[in-house]
Every structure is written in structure tokens, then in C-alpha cells.
Motif scaffolding. Structure first.
Motif, mmCIF file in Angstrom:
data_model
loop_
_atom_site.group_PDB
_atom_site.id
_atom_site.type_symbol
_atom_site.label_atom_id
_atom_site.label_comp_id
_atom_site.label_asym_id
_atom_site.label_seq_id
_atom_site.Cartn_x
_atom_site.Cartn_y
_atom_site.Cartn_z
ATOM 1 N N GLU A 194 42.517 35.768 35.477
ATOM 2 C CA GLU A 194 41.439 36.716 35.232
ATOM 3 C C GLU A 194 41.513 37.193 33.781
ATOM 4 O OE1 GLU A 194 41.306 39.938 38.018
ATOM 5 O OE2 GLU A 194 41.151 38.590 39.763
ATOM 6 N N ILE A 195 40.343 37.353 33.175
ATOM 7 C CA ILE A 195 40.228 37.900 31.822
ATOM 8 C C ILE A 195 39.155 38.978 31.865
ATOM 9 C CG2 ILE A 195 39.690 37.440 29.393
ATOM 10 C CD1 ILE A 195 40.409 34.512 29.885
ATOM 11 N N THR A 196 39.468 40.154 31.321
ATOM 12 C CA THR A 196 38.487 41.230 31.245
ATOM 13 C C THR A 196 38.429 41.754 29.818
ATOM 14 O OG1 THR A 196 38.970 41.840 33.534
ATOM 15 C CG2 THR A 196 37.712 43.426 32.224
ATOM 16 N N LEU A 197 37.222 41.855 29.302
ATOM 17 C CA LEU A 197 36.975 42.286 27.926
ATOM 18 C C LEU A 197 36.194 43.598 27.965
ATOM 19 C CD1 LEU A 197 35.612 38.774 27.191
ATOM 20 C CD2 LEU A 197 37.696 39.573 26.094
ATOM 21 N N PHE A 198 36.775 44.638 27.408
ATOM 22 C CA PHE A 198 36.141 45.954 27.397
ATOM 23 C C PHE A 198 35.516 46.201 26.026
ATOM 24 C CE2 PHE A 198 39.446 46.035 30.583
ATOM 25 C CZ PHE A 198 38.866 46.696 31.652
ATOM 26 N N CYS A 199 34.206 46.358 26.007
ATOM 27 C CA CYS A 199 33.479 46.639 24.778
ATOM 28 C C CYS A 199 32.871 48.045 24.863
ATOM 29 C CB CYS A 199 32.370 45.602 24.556
ATOM 30 S SG CYS A 199 32.983 43.905 24.495
ATOM 31 N N ASP A 200 32.397 48.566 23.735
ATOM 32 C CA ASP A 200 31.858 49.915 23.719
ATOM 33 C C ASP A 200 30.755 50.111 24.751
ATOM 34 O OD1 ASP A 200 33.456 50.840 21.625
ATOM 35 O OD2 ASP A 200 32.097 50.038 20.103
ATOM 36 N N GLU A 201 29.912 49.115 24.920
ATOM 37 C CA GLU A 201 28.734 49.307 25.764
ATOM 38 C C GLU A 201 28.618 48.298 26.903
ATOM 39 O OE1 GLU A 201 25.152 50.147 23.537
ATOM 40 O OE2 GLU A 201 26.376 50.685 21.812
ATOM 41 N N CYS A 202 29.711 47.613 27.196
ATOM 42 C CA CYS A 202 29.682 46.678 28.315
ATOM 43 C C CYS A 202 31.094 46.213 28.617
ATOM 44 C CB CYS A 202 28.743 45.526 27.972
ATOM 45 S SG CYS A 202 29.329 43.889 28.058
ATOM 46 N N THR A 203 31.315 45.816 29.863
ATOM 47 C CA THR A 203 32.573 45.195 30.269
ATOM 48 C C THR A 203 32.252 43.798 30.782
ATOM 49 O OG1 THR A 203 33.583 47.310 30.887
ATOM 50 C CG2 THR A 203 34.553 45.328 31.840
ATOM 51 N N LEU A 204 33.044 42.816 30.338
ATOM 52 C CA LEU A 204 32.845 41.420 30.736
ATOM 53 C C LEU A 204 34.104 40.930 31.442
ATOM 54 C CD1 LEU A 204 31.392 40.172 27.338
ATOM 55 C CD2 LEU A 204 30.069 40.489 29.439
ATOM 56 N N GLY A 205 33.943 40.394 32.637
ATOM 57 C CA GLY A 205 35.076 39.847 33.370
ATOM 58 C C GLY A 205 34.835 38.390 33.706
ATOM 59 N N ILE A 206 35.754 37.524 33.310
ATOM 60 C CA ILE A 206 35.640 36.102 33.650
ATOM 61 C C ILE A 206 36.425 35.871 34.932
ATOM 62 C CG2 ILE A 206 36.099 33.735 32.929
ATOM 63 C CD1 ILE A 206 35.850 34.703 30.042
ATOM 64 N N ARG A 207 35.710 35.435 35.962
ATOM 65 C CA ARG A 207 36.297 35.184 37.268
ATOM 66 C C ARG A 207 35.909 33.777 37.700
ATOM 67 N NH1 ARG A 207 38.012 39.180 35.353
ATOM 68 N NH2 ARG A 207 38.194 41.262 36.320
ATOM 69 N N GLY A 208 36.752 32.817 37.383
ATOM 70 C CA GLY A 208 36.438 31.433 37.694
ATOM 71 C C GLY A 208 35.184 31.002 36.959
ATOM 72 N N PRO A 209 34.207 30.427 37.669
ATOM 73 C CA PRO A 209 32.989 29.952 37.006
ATOM 74 C C PRO A 209 31.961 31.058 36.756
ATOM 75 C CG PRO A 209 32.860 29.461 39.336
ATOM 76 C CD PRO A 209 34.220 30.078 39.112
ATOM 77 N N GLU A 210 32.304 32.294 37.135
ATOM 78 C CA GLU A 210 31.361 33.400 36.996
ATOM 79 C C GLU A 210 31.784 34.361 35.895
ATOM 80 O OE1 GLU A 210 30.105 33.774 41.722
ATOM 81 O OE2 GLU A 210 31.474 35.264 40.831
ATOM 82 N N VAL A 211 30.805 35.066 35.353
ATOM 83 C CA VAL A 211 31.065 36.215 34.491
ATOM 84 C C VAL A 211 30.546 37.444 35.214
ATOM 85 C CG1 VAL A 211 30.520 37.385 32.319
ATOM 86 C CG2 VAL A 211 30.958 34.911 32.330
#
Length: 423
Positions: free
Chosen positions: A339-356
Motif C-alpha cells: 500500500e502507498i498513501t500520498l497526503f497532499c494539501d488538498e487531497c489524499t491519494l492511496g494506491i491499492r492494487g490496480p485502483e487509486v
């Protein structure tokens, strides 16, 4: 084989440093999706000394007076676009046959061969390996390879075969010598990861590649996978502010398979490092590539579990921007997961297998399939780059950054101290 550059001597059970550590352009709408790979991860305790720079999302008094939240970056982040509209200078037309030689015929190499054989006007005209079983498996892979010339010495193949390019898939510590020999022979190169096992070697490859004018790529396939490209594009757009925190981890049944099977990957002499230099290298690379962040300081713990190479890595990183990251590489698990999670000022992005998974507020959006964009592979990209159709997606410069961070991790784990990566 690469020569020794020395080792760090650490605490009794701590990890060893490897014997040798050894352009994209144009804007695009991130919602349109981009273009794909797999593997990596980590668990890390945060170790921080006092910082001389404020964090990327800290709000100053002046900002508050003006009624603002975290300040948004103006425009796109330089160097982070994923547009493919402009390739480099074409070395070959689509109708010209590109002759490829393979250095290494193992299972990974045969995967590259399958992809190459599926591309029009590409021929594998020579292969090199010292293992007869690997050579035989190559001959049985496809009728077109039944009579392919075989060389036990790759240097002889470079001298005698009529080649335009080589693909390298060999033990990690051999990469540096083989890349440099191929470039000296005037051949374009696609090398498996990690490109090399030392920052000094990475810089030497970068200098030689630039001097040669040849195409050199690294097989970090996530650069051609849609979920990662989507996240890179969102961050590059500047519309979500700064990426100020990243957390990522990977578990894999690596210890039992590699150490238990006594494979070359478990041997320092050949692998140059353990899980961090193998699957973990993909995780390190993709976080740096997606965010464009440059590590300033690293603190790491590693555990070898009495093996020659690192199995478990707990890594904390502070970037030049003040952003923070935890990597966890768990090489002794019963399953693969990441799992990879990227925290940005105005959004959070999580890579979960083939999905974001994307959060612009408390509501989770699941983005997948065509919404994310195109996925392809490093071999297809490499051939397209030779034809001037698109840029190489995983570059030597990317591999230099991976070597820079990896070397700092090994040093920190060996010394028990925070380390600033080499410039």
C-alpha cells in the motif's frame, strides 16, 4: 563483476551495505488518466531532529490574515509531467528491424523476451548466459529462439553479434560492468532494476550515457503503470498543493524463498543488498518518481535475520521540502501485499492494487480501469523510444536517485545515525 568498494561495519546483527551500490513534456488533465508495475513497502518509526525549514503545509500568520489555508503551488511541478506526445530523436523507423541481444536468460529475462517477441520488427538475435538450463528454457520459449546464437561470455556477444540494443537481466552487482560495456560497444540499453548498487556507479553510468547519446532505460515498470502515473500527474498538476507526507509498505515471502532457497538474491556478492535492493527498490523508486521529492535526511533500522543481506527495513525520510515519508519493507511474511498513501494539501491519494483511492474530502472515490489511463511495459517503451515515438519512462536519472537513497539507508542502519544522502 563489480569490484568491492568496502562495507560498513555495524552492530552485530545489523545489515551490511552492499559490496557495491554498485523527459516527459506537455500538460494534461490528471482526471483523464495516464498510463504501469508491481512490488515494494515499509514500516518505520519517525526519527527527526530539529529542522531548519518549515513543513510544506505549515500556515504562517500572514497566510491566516489573508484567509488562506496551505498555499497552493502555482502551475505544474517541473519535470513531473507524464505526457508522451514528444519522444526523442528516432534512431529507427517503425519498419526497421531492431536487433536485440539478451544478457541473462533467467526467468525474469524470459519475461522480457516474451514482450519483445510481441513487438513488430523486433528480433532477438543473440543471448548470453552461463547456465545451460536457462539457455535451454530460452530455446523452448518460442520457435523463433530455437536456433538463436548463444554466448557464454556476454563480452564476446557484444563483439561478434550484429546488435542495435541489449537488455540486461542478471545479478545486480553485474549490471554496472555490463551497462558500461554495452555503451562502449555503441548499443542502446534497457537494464533491470536496480540499475547499479552504488551512487558512484550510478553517476558514472549517467555521465557515460549522456556522452554516448544512446537510449538507456531502467526496468522500473511502475513508470508505465496507470495507477502510479495517475498519482504523479495529479501531484504534477499543482492543483492539490504540496505532497507533505507519504506512507508506504510492502510485505513479501522473500526470506523463505530467497534465503531458504539459497538463491543469488540472498548473497551479498551478487545481489548487492537484500529486500531493499530487490522488490523494495521498486517502492523507493516509485515514491521518488511520483512525488518528485528529494531526500535530505534518512534514518533506518534493518534486520538481516542472520542472512547476508537485509530482510526487514524500517526507514524514515525527510525531504528537502520538509515533507516526511515512512517506508516499511517486510521481507519475512507469508503473503505479498503493498500500500502507498500520498497526503497532499488538498487531497489524499492511496494506491491499492490496480485502483487509486482518492479523497478530496471525507468521501472516498475509487478510480480504476480506463479512468486511470493507459498501462504498458518497459520493453514496449524502450522500443518506442528507439523509434522516437515516446520518451524512456524510467531513466538513468531516476536510478541515480534510488541509489542515492538506498546507500544512505544502508549507512544509517549500519551506523545507527541519521544520514544525509550524497549529492
Amino acid at each position: 563483476m563489480c569490484t568491492e568498494t568496502g562495507r560498513f561495519s555495524g552492530n552485530e546483527h545489523t545489515s551490511r551495505r552492499p559490496a557495491r551500490m554498485p523527459a516527459l513534456g506537455g500538460a494534461r488533465d490528471p482526471r483523464a488518466g495516464p498510463p504501469p508495475m508491481s512490488q515494494p513497502g515499509f514500516f518505520a518509526t519517525v526519527f527527526r531532529r530539529s529542522r531548519d525549514t518549515a513543513g510544506p503545509c505549515r500556515i504562517g500568520a500572514q497566510d491566516r490574515q489573508q484567509g488562506g489555508g496551505p498555499r497552493r503551488r502555482e502551475g505544474r511541478r517541473a519535470g513531473l509531467t507524464t505526457d508522451l506526445s514528444e519522444g526523442g530523436e528516432a534512431m529507427f523507423s517503425p519498419r526497421q528491424t531492431i536487433r536485440v541481444g539478451m544478457i541473462g536468460c533467467g526467468g525474469n529475462a524470459r519475461g522480457h523476451m516474451r514482450r519483445l517477441l510481441g513487438i513488430d520488427n523486433v528480433e532477438i538475435v543473440a543471448v548470453s548466459d552461463v547456465a545451460e538450463a536457462a539457455v535451454q528454457a530460452t530455446r523452448e520459449l518460442d520457435p523463433r529462439l530455437e536456433d538463436v546464437p548463444v554466448f557464454s561470455d556476454y563480452a564476446r556477444m557484444l563483439r561478434e553479434a550484429e546488435l542495435d540494443a541489449v537488455e540486461i537481466s542478471t545479478p545486480h552487482t553485474l549490471h554496472f560492468e555490463q551497462i558500461m560495456a554495452a555503451l562502449d560497444a555503441g548499443l542502446n540499453v534497457l537494464c533491470e532494476k536496480p540499475m547499479v548498487c552504488a551512487i558512484a556507479d550510478a553517476k558514472s553510468v549517467a555521465a557515460r550515457a549522456e556522452q554516448s547519446g544512446l537510449v538507456v532505460g531502467v526496468s522500473y515498470q511502475r513508470h508505465t503503470q496507470a495507477p502510479y502515473r495517475y498519482c504523479r500527474e495529479v501531484i504534477a498538476s499543482g492543483d492539490v498543493g504540496e505532497c507533505y507526507f507519504v506512507t508506504c509498505w510492502q510485505s513479501q515471502n522473500w526470506y523463505r524463498r530467497q534465503v531458504g532457497g539459497s538463491t543469488w538474491r540472498s548473497k551479498q556478492e551478487w545481489s548487492g543488498g537484500g529486500q531493499l535492493n530487490d522488490s523494495g527498490s521498486h517502492l523507493v523508486d516509485i515514491v521518488l518518481w511520483m512525488t518528485g521529492l528529494r531526500p535530505r535526511e534518512v534514518f533506518a533500522y534493518q534486520e538481516n535475520l542472520e542472512a547476508e543481506v537485509d530482510i526487514l527495513s524500517a526507514i524514515s525520510v525527510e525531504f528537502d521540502s520538509g515533507a516526511l515519508c515512512n517506508f516499511s519493507v517486510v521481507g519475512h511474511a507469508v503473503n505479498f501485499h503493498e500500500e502507498i498513501t500520498l497526503f497532499c494539501d488538498e487531497c489524499t491519494l492511496g494506491i491499492r492494487g490496480p485502483e487509486v483511492w482518492r479523497w478530496n474530502d471525507e468521501t472516498k472515490q475509487v478510480i480504476s480501469g480506463e479512468e486511470l489511463g493507459r498501462s504498458w511495459d518497459p520493453d514496449t517503451n524502450f522500443i518506442a523510444a528507439l523509434r522516437g515515438q515516446e520518451p524512456v519512462q524510467a531513466t538513468v536519472a531516476d536510478a541515480v536517485q534510488v541509489a542515492r537513497l538506498s546507500e544512505a539507508v544502508w549507512e544509517s542502519a549500519a551506523t545507527g545515525q541519521p544520514v544525509r544522502p550524497a549529492d
